[in-house]
Design an enzyme around this catalytic site. Structure first.
Site, PDB file in Angstrom:
ATOM      1  N   HIS A  97      76.077 -58.501  54.095  1.00 30.65           N
ATOM      2  CA  HIS A  97      75.151 -57.720  54.758  1.00 30.65           C
ATOM      3  C   HIS A  97      73.863 -57.690  54.089  1.00 30.65           C
ATOM      4  O   HIS A  97      73.446 -58.195  53.086  1.00 30.65           O
ATOM      5  CB  HIS A  97      75.653 -56.379  55.213  1.00 30.65           C
ATOM      6  CG  HIS A  97      76.094 -55.573  53.951  1.00 30.65           C
ATOM      7  ND1 HIS A  97      75.119 -55.218  52.739  1.00 30.65           N
ATOM      8  CD2 HIS A  97      77.232 -54.922  53.267  1.00 30.65           C
ATOM      9  CE1 HIS A  97      75.682 -54.447  51.986  1.00 30.65           C
ATOM     10  NE2 HIS A  97      77.011 -54.482  52.047  1.00 30.65           N
ATOM     11  N   HIS A 157      73.555 -57.029  50.368  1.00 29.80           N
ATOM     12  CA  HIS A 157      73.688 -58.150  49.280  1.00 29.80           C
ATOM     13  C   HIS A 157      72.584 -59.075  49.304  1.00 29.80           C
ATOM     14  O   HIS A 157      71.910 -59.696  48.426  1.00 29.80           O
ATOM     15  CB  HIS A 157      74.726 -58.983  49.970  1.00 29.80           C
ATOM     16  CG  HIS A 157      76.158 -58.361  50.021  1.00 29.80           C
ATOM     17  ND1 HIS A 157      76.929 -58.429  51.186  1.00 29.80           N
ATOM     18  CD2 HIS A 157      76.757 -57.565  49.086  1.00 29.80           C
ATOM     19  CE1 HIS A 157      78.159 -57.753  51.152  1.00 29.80           C
ATOM     20  NE2 HIS A 157      78.020 -56.931  49.690  1.00 29.80           N
ATOM     21  N   CYS A 184      90.798 -45.509  44.384  1.00 28.43           N
ATOM     22  CA  CYS A 184      90.239 -45.766  45.678  1.00 28.43           C
ATOM     23  C   CYS A 184      90.224 -47.122  46.045  1.00 28.43           C
ATOM     24  O   CYS A 184      89.639 -48.020  45.206  1.00 28.43           O
ATOM     25  CB  CYS A 184      88.618 -45.143  45.437  1.00 28.43           C
ATOM     26  SG  CYS A 184      87.706 -45.700  46.948  1.00 28.43           S
ATOM     27  N   CYS A 224      86.392 -48.973  46.052  1.00 29.91           N
ATOM     28  CA  CYS A 224      85.880 -49.269  44.902  1.00 29.91           C
ATOM     29  C   CYS A 224      86.718 -50.090  44.274  1.00 29.91           C
ATOM     30  O   CYS A 224      86.013 -50.549  43.052  1.00 29.91           O
ATOM     31  CB  CYS A 224      85.514 -47.872  44.304  1.00 29.91           C
ATOM     32  SG  CYS A 224      84.338 -46.923  44.812  1.00 29.91           S
ATOM     33  N   CYS A 235      86.427 -39.983  48.035  1.00 28.53           N
ATOM     34  CA  CYS A 235      85.839 -40.871  47.355  1.00 28.53           C
ATOM     35  C   CYS A 235      84.175 -40.493  47.982  1.00 28.53           C
ATOM     36  O   CYS A 235      84.179 -40.958  49.449  1.00 28.53           O
ATOM     37  CB  CYS A 235      86.151 -42.288  47.273  1.00 28.53           C
ATOM     38  SG  CYS A 235      84.607 -43.292  46.945  1.00 28.53           S
ATOM     39  N   HIS A 267      83.407 -44.079  49.886  1.00 28.50           N
ATOM     40  CA  HIS A 267      83.987 -44.615  50.924  1.00 28.50           C
ATOM     41  C   HIS A 267      84.523 -43.462  51.909  1.00 28.50           C
ATOM     42  O   HIS A 267      85.400 -43.564  52.905  1.00 28.50           O
ATOM     43  CB  HIS A 267      85.159 -45.316  50.539  1.00 28.50           C
ATOM     44  CG  HIS A 267      84.619 -46.552  49.838  1.00 28.50           C
ATOM     45  ND1 HIS A 267      84.495 -46.691  48.523  1.00 28.50           N
ATOM     46  CD2 HIS A 267      84.372 -47.757  50.405  1.00 28.50           C
ATOM     47  CE1 HIS A 267      83.744 -47.813  48.148  1.00 28.50           C
ATOM     48  NE2 HIS A 267      83.772 -48.628  49.200  1.00 28.50           N
ATOM     49  N   LYS A 294      73.204 -44.250  55.918  1.00 29.44           N
ATOM     50  CA  LYS A 294      73.833 -45.315  55.229  1.00 29.44           C
ATOM     51  C   LYS A 294      74.114 -46.472  56.078  1.00 29.44           C
ATOM     52  O   LYS A 294      74.470 -46.014  57.438  1.00 29.44           O
ATOM     53  CB  LYS A 294      75.239 -44.684  54.484  1.00 29.44           C
ATOM     54  CG  LYS A 294      75.676 -45.529  53.491  1.00 29.44           C
ATOM     55  CD  LYS A 294      76.756 -45.144  52.905  1.00 29.44           C
ATOM     56  CE  LYS A 294      77.486 -45.861  51.865  1.00 29.44           C
ATOM     57  NZ  LYS A 294      78.494 -46.798  52.478  1.00 29.44           N
ATOM     58  N   LYS A 326      79.523 -49.558  59.997  1.00 31.73           N
ATOM     59  CA  LYS A 326      79.771 -50.022  61.266  1.00 31.73           C
ATOM     60  C   LYS A 326      80.036 -48.890  62.315  1.00 31.73           C
ATOM     61  O   LYS A 326      79.582 -48.892  63.355  1.00 31.73           O
ATOM     62  CB  LYS A 326      81.166 -50.732  60.947  1.00 31.73           C
ATOM     63  CG  LYS A 326      81.144 -52.082  60.632  1.00 31.73           C
ATOM     64  CD  LYS A 326      82.249 -53.067  60.751  1.00 31.73           C
ATOM     65  CE  LYS A 326      82.290 -54.385  60.044  1.00 31.73           C
ATOM     66  NZ  LYS A 326      83.388 -54.817  59.402  1.00 31.73           N
TER      67      LYS A 326
HETATM   68  N1  MSP Z   1      82.250 -57.230  43.476  1.00 38.14           N
HETATM   69  C1  MSP Z   1      81.724 -56.191  42.990  1.00 38.14           C
HETATM   70  C2  MSP Z   1      80.801 -56.884  41.870  1.00 38.14           C
HETATM   71  C3  MSP Z   1      81.407 -57.551  40.716  1.00 38.14           C
HETATM   72  S1  MSP Z   1      80.164 -58.167  39.515  1.00 38.14           S
HETATM   73  C4  MSP Z   1      80.853 -58.638  38.237  1.00 38.14           C
HETATM   74  C5  MSP Z   1      80.934 -55.480  44.135  1.00 38.14           C
HETATM   75  N2  MSP Z   1      80.661 -56.285  45.175  1.00 38.14           N
HETATM   76  S2  MSP Z   1      79.999 -55.626  46.356  1.00 38.14           S
HETATM   77  O1  MSP Z   1      80.206 -56.741  47.291  1.00 38.14           O
HETATM   78  O2  MSP Z   1      80.311 -54.389  46.707  1.00 38.14           O
HETATM   79  O3  MSP Z   1      78.479 -55.524  46.115  1.00 38.14           O
HETATM   80  C6  MSP Z   1      77.524 -54.441  45.376  1.00 38.14           C
HETATM   81  C7  MSP Z   1      76.313 -54.988  45.337  1.00 38.14           C
HETATM   82  O4  MSP Z   1      75.836 -55.175  46.423  1.00 38.14           O
HETATM   83  C8  MSP Z   1      75.560 -53.733  44.719  1.00 38.14           C
HETATM   84  O5  MSP Z   1      75.169 -53.826  43.431  1.00 38.14           O
HETATM   85  C9  MSP Z   1      74.154 -54.271  45.425  1.00 38.14           C
HETATM   86  O6  MSP Z   1      73.526 -55.706  44.490  1.00 38.14           O
HETATM   87  C10 MSP Z   1      74.448 -54.962  46.930  1.00 38.14           C
HETATM   88  N3  MSP Z   1      74.360 -53.603  47.760  1.00 38.14           N
HETATM   89  C11 MSP Z   1      75.188 -53.608  48.608  1.00 38.14           C
HETATM   90  N4  MSP Z   1      74.680 -52.520  49.274  1.00 38.14           N
HETATM   91  C12 MSP Z   1      73.296 -52.112  49.218  1.00 38.14           C
HETATM   92  C13 MSP Z   1      72.565 -51.305  49.930  1.00 38.14           C
HETATM   93  N5  MSP Z   1      72.736 -50.525  50.827  1.00 38.14           N
HETATM   94  N6  MSP Z   1      71.196 -51.458  49.413  1.00 38.14           N
HETATM   95  C14 MSP Z   1      70.993 -52.199  47.948  1.00 38.14           C
HETATM   96  N7  MSP Z   1      71.957 -52.731  47.712  1.00 38.14           N
HETATM   97  C15 MSP Z   1      73.125 -52.944  48.027  1.00 38.14           C
HETATM   98  O7  MSP Z   1      80.766 -54.431  43.845  1.00 38.14           O
END
Ligand code: MSP
Length: 487
Positions: free
Chosen positions: A17, A20, A125, A128, A142, A145, A294, A297
């Site tokens: 999304h 990322h 959780c 997380c 949490c 979530h 936030k 979905k």
């Molecule tokens: N798999 C773990 C990371 C392991 S690293 C050794 C994880 N993955 S995650 O898919 O949940 O990704 C989290 C990251 O996605 C956040 O730290 C950020 O970089 C990015 N983001 C996810 N949602 C976001 C927003 N709404 N806004 C900005 N960045 C966001 O955690």
């Protein structure tokens, strides 16, 4: 100089999304900036593919978990290609080398007596993939979530995280292990000084989709331990703590605030336990919401990165996401705001300036005159640009570039070069100033909008190879506008 940069490796339980994309684009901008400086850069992105969340999702869809991961990992890779992300590796935690290296790490820790067997009872959780303490919950749920965590009691192995608390505080405090922005550093230090770090449960008995512990195959490895190792396996580490690849340690690890705490506790503790140097710097950016909410979905307000690419194009998407609010703070985006910015900054800003100057220059430019009036302004901008880029102030960097664009717009309005076509020398001097400016704009926007930058160089008739402006011979060939106007 070598430069090793990472994004988090994202969970493949869901499609990629905009969150990322935000981190990954920012990391790519910094990567391209360092490449331009001549640094030997390694840029890691990847996929986190184990754990209960993924196991359950695959089961729900009636797929074998590996196939499920393959499909979603491919979507991430497809998006990064589409967004012109210039990563050196896309590491997957289901890679064979990764898995065997993680097992070597666990064996090393076990041999060092830093892993022991015990029993864990705690609130877990799944969202997380983390045990939660009561204080972390809001109304027993949490907060991330909106779900009550499950009470889990099971035999498991522990990592002696508590051994490393003092050392971690010390390294953060003396900036050996930098955490930026400063508010994040303070936040994590106050947490580390207030709360005692408990030993960490690093194995699960009823999660099948994971890396088996080498010393007890009835357990699989906790996903975070597995995932952290990817920062090392991604540069081809084989698990020998005396043979760490050259790129180590990371110069910069980017992530949002949701995963700062694990990156400032478990991650350095694992490295200290293995006697491997810590990363130089973690840079933590904020979260964005959509229209104040936030992204979710259920709220139906999800904007997919591909929707933005289809609407605005790749470069504009990269620009628009980073130009909304300061990197490091939270902020809000909306399609309306993005549309407005697209028109003001890209169509009427950069696009229009390049088009006006090149239209005039195509027929009136004679040869480059270095003696022009705006050298000082360019110099000042370049200095500010370097400073903000070094400080990872991407939003501010863009502001600085766009200030220069407005400066040129005003300069044109003032000089009215279209009115002096009968004074070729005077006109040539003005055009030289403007072309020099556009050349530097193309260099400065390159990390943010690589294709746009290339288009500008082509229209200037210049092959960009870090030349100094004096050596450049422009061969103007105006092409279509950089950014199509949207109705
Ligand atoms: N798999 C773990 C990371 C392991 S690293 C050794 C994880 N993955 S995650 O898919 O949940 O990704 C989290 C990251 O996605 C956040 O730290 C950020 O970089 C990015 N983001 C996810 N949602 C976001 C927003 N709404 N806004 C900005 N960045 C966001 O955690």
């Amino acid at each position: 100089m070598k430069f090793y940069i990472t994004t988090p490796i994202y969970y493949v339980n869901d499609e990629p999304h905009l969150g990322h994309a935000y981190t990954t684009i920012a990391a790519d901008v910094l990567t391209r900036y360092h490449r331009l400086k001549g640094d030997d850069i390694f840029f890691l992105v990847g996929a986190d593919e184990h754990g209960l969340k993924i196991q359950q999702k695959a089961q729900k869809e009636g797929k074998n978990p590996q196939r499920f991961c393959d499909e979603i990992a491919a979507k991430f890779q497809f998006l990064w290609n589409n967004l012109n992300i210039s990563n050196n590796i896309f590491i997957r935690t289901t890679n064979l080398n990764h898995k065997s290296t993680v097992q070597k790490v666990l064996q090393t820790l076990f041999d060092k007596k830093l892993i022991y067997k015990g029993e864990y009872e705690g609130l877990y959780c799944i969202g997380c993939e983390e045990y939660k303490t009561k204080i972390q919950l809001i109304n027993e749920k949490c907060p991330l979530h909106q779900k009550e965590p499950e009470l889990i009691k099971e035999e498991c192995y522990f990592f002696k995280l508590s051994n490393f608390q003092k050392k971690i505080i010390e390294k953060i405090q003396n900036n050996e292990f930098k955490i930026e922005p400063i508010e994040r550093k303070n936040e994590i230090l106050s947490f580390l000084k207030k709360e005692k770090l408990e030993d960490l449960a690093i194995s699960r008995k009823n999660v099948k989709w994971g890396i088996p512990l080498p010393f007890d195959k009835s357990h699989t490895t906790y996903v975070w331990v597995d995932a952290f190792c990817s920062y090392l396996t991604g540069i081809n580490w084989q698990g020998d703590c005396k043979k760490i690849p050259n790129f180590w340690p990371p110069n910069l690890q980017l992530m949002a605030k949701d995963i700062l705490r694990v990156h400032a506790t478990i991650w350095p503790a694992l490295l200290l336990a293995l006697n491997i140097p810590l990363p130089n710097k973690l840079f933590i950016h904020g979260f964005f919401t959509i229209n104040g909410q936030k992204m979710s979905k259920t709220l139906g307000n999800i904007i997919l990165p591909i929707d933005l690419i289809n609407k605005f194009g790749v470069d504009a998407t990269r620009y628009l996401l980073l130009s909304q609010f300061p990197f490091g703070q939270d902020g809000d985006i909306s399609i309306e705001k993005l549309e407005k910015k697209y028109n003001s900054d890209l169509v009427n800003g950069l696009g229009n300036l390049v088009s006006r100057v090149l239209t005039l220059a195509e027929h009136n430019f004679l040869s480059f005159s270095d003696n022009n009036d705006i050298k000082k302004d360019i110099q000042k901008t370049l200095e500010k640009y370097e400073k903000t880029m070094k400080n990872i102030q991407l939003f501010e960097t863009l502001k600085i570039i766009w200030n220069l664009i407005s400066f040129y717009d005003k300069y044109m309005e003032e000089k009215k070069p279209w009115k002096i076509k009968n004074k070729p020398e005077q006109l040539n001097k003005i055009l030289s100033s403007l072309l020099e400016g556009i050349y530097h704009l193309a260099v400065m926007v390159l990390p943010f909008m690589p294709e746009t930058s290339k288009k500008i160089f082509t229209q200037l008739g210049v092959k960009f190879k870090n030349q100094s402006i004096e050596q450049i011979k422009f061969k103007i060939k105006k092409d279509e506008n950089l950014f199509p106007r949207k109705k």
